[in-house]
Scaffold this motif. Structure first.
Motif, mmCIF file in Angstrom:
data_model
loop_
_atom_site.group_PDB
_atom_site.id
_atom_site.type_symbol
_atom_site.label_atom_id
_atom_site.label_comp_id
_atom_site.label_asym_id
_atom_site.label_seq_id
_atom_site.Cartn_x
_atom_site.Cartn_y
_atom_site.Cartn_z
ATOM 1 N N ALA A 1 -10.176 -16.441 -0.521
ATOM 2 C CA ALA A 1 -11.565 -16.886 -0.355
ATOM 3 C C ALA A 1 -12.540 -15.903 -1.002
ATOM 4 C CB ALA A 1 -11.889 -17.059 1.124
ATOM 5 N N VAL A 2 -12.269 -14.605 -0.878
ATOM 6 C CA VAL A 2 -13.129 -13.589 -1.498
ATOM 7 C C VAL A 2 -13.144 -13.774 -3.010
ATOM 8 C CG1 VAL A 2 -13.367 -11.112 -1.990
ATOM 9 C CG2 VAL A 2 -12.890 -11.876 0.341
ATOM 10 N N LYS B 1 -12.932 -16.342 -4.728
ATOM 11 C CA LYS B 1 -13.664 -17.543 -5.142
ATOM 12 C C LYS B 1 -15.179 -17.343 -5.095
ATOM 13 C CE LYS B 1 -10.062 -20.727 -3.693
ATOM 14 N NZ LYS B 1 -9.663 -21.739 -2.710
ATOM 15 N N GLN B 2 -15.627 -16.220 -4.560
ATOM 16 C CA GLN B 2 -17.061 -15.979 -4.398
ATOM 17 C C GLN B 2 -17.687 -15.510 -5.711
ATOM 18 O OE1 GLN B 2 -18.334 -17.112 -1.641
ATOM 19 N NE2 GLN B 2 -16.250 -17.477 -0.931
ATOM 20 N N VAL C 1 -17.479 -8.388 -2.979
ATOM 21 C CA VAL C 1 -17.639 -8.223 -1.539
ATOM 22 C C VAL C 1 -16.888 -6.964 -1.101
ATOM 23 C CG1 VAL C 1 -17.183 -9.272 0.722
ATOM 24 C CG2 VAL C 1 -17.775 -10.726 -1.227
ATOM 25 N N SER D 1 -11.362 -7.777 -2.105
ATOM 26 C CA SER D 1 -10.423 -8.629 -2.837
ATOM 27 C C SER D 1 -9.084 -7.933 -3.081
ATOM 28 C CB SER D 1 -11.030 -9.068 -4.175
ATOM 29 O OG SER D 1 -11.196 -7.956 -5.032
ATOM 30 N N GLY E 1 -26.206 -15.550 -4.446
ATOM 31 C CA GLY E 1 -25.118 -16.190 -3.724
ATOM 32 C C GLY E 1 -24.486 -15.314 -2.658
ATOM 33 N N ALA E 2 -24.986 -14.087 -2.487
ATOM 34 C CA ALA E 2 -24.382 -13.158 -1.521
ATOM 35 C C ALA E 2 -24.473 -13.671 -0.095
ATOM 36 C CB ALA E 2 -25.034 -11.786 -1.636
ATOM 37 N N ALA F 1 -22.026 -16.519 0.433
ATOM 38 C CA ALA F 1 -20.649 -16.011 0.343
ATOM 39 C C ALA F 1 -20.253 -15.323 1.640
ATOM 40 C CB ALA F 1 -20.528 -15.040 -0.837
ATOM 41 N N GLU G 1 -19.683 -17.766 4.545
ATOM 42 C CA GLU G 1 -18.381 -18.444 4.434
ATOM 43 C C GLU G 1 -17.233 -17.523 4.854
ATOM 44 O OE1 GLU G 1 -15.483 -20.057 0.902
ATOM 45 O OE2 GLU G 1 -17.640 -20.386 0.644
ATOM 46 N N LEU G 2 -17.294 -16.269 4.425
ATOM 47 C CA LEU G 2 -16.219 -15.325 4.732
ATOM 48 C C LEU G 2 -16.200 -14.945 6.206
ATOM 49 C CD1 LEU G 2 -16.459 -13.125 1.532
ATOM 50 C CD2 LEU G 2 -14.706 -14.833 2.075
#
Length: 90
Positions: free
Chosen positions: A25-26, A28-29, A33, A46, A70-71, A74, A77-78
């Protein structure tokens, strides 16, 4: 810089399968992160080695951080992913 706290919900903590799903998932951001626990130095979220070295167990609180466009989304979602019992997800 955006920052969020998440409580690890997986019964085995952030190890093996839950760590793999989180890293997927990370990656895909749209932003890089970092993850830390107990105020430790932020690590690359990641990286499987970074995640495993955290030693995050069930109930531990981790801090996720990112910056850039987008942070916020993101991290939302995480956090939702970490606060789900990933051992129970098929």
């Amino acid at each position: 810089m955006a920052e969020r706290h998440a409580t690890i919900a997986s019964s085995v903590g952030l190890h093996a399968r839950p760590a793999g799903l989180f890293i997927e998932a990370v990656n895909k951001q749209p932003v890089a992160v970092t993850i830390s626990k107990d105020g430790s130095t932020p690590l690359n979220a990641s990286s499987i080695l970074s995640i495993m070295s955290l030693g995050a167990s069930h109930g531990d609180v981790v801090t996720l951080a990112a910056e850039g466009e987008g942070a916020e989304a993101a991290l939302d979602e995480l956090v939702a992913l970490l606060e789900t019992d990933l051992d129970a997800v098929e």
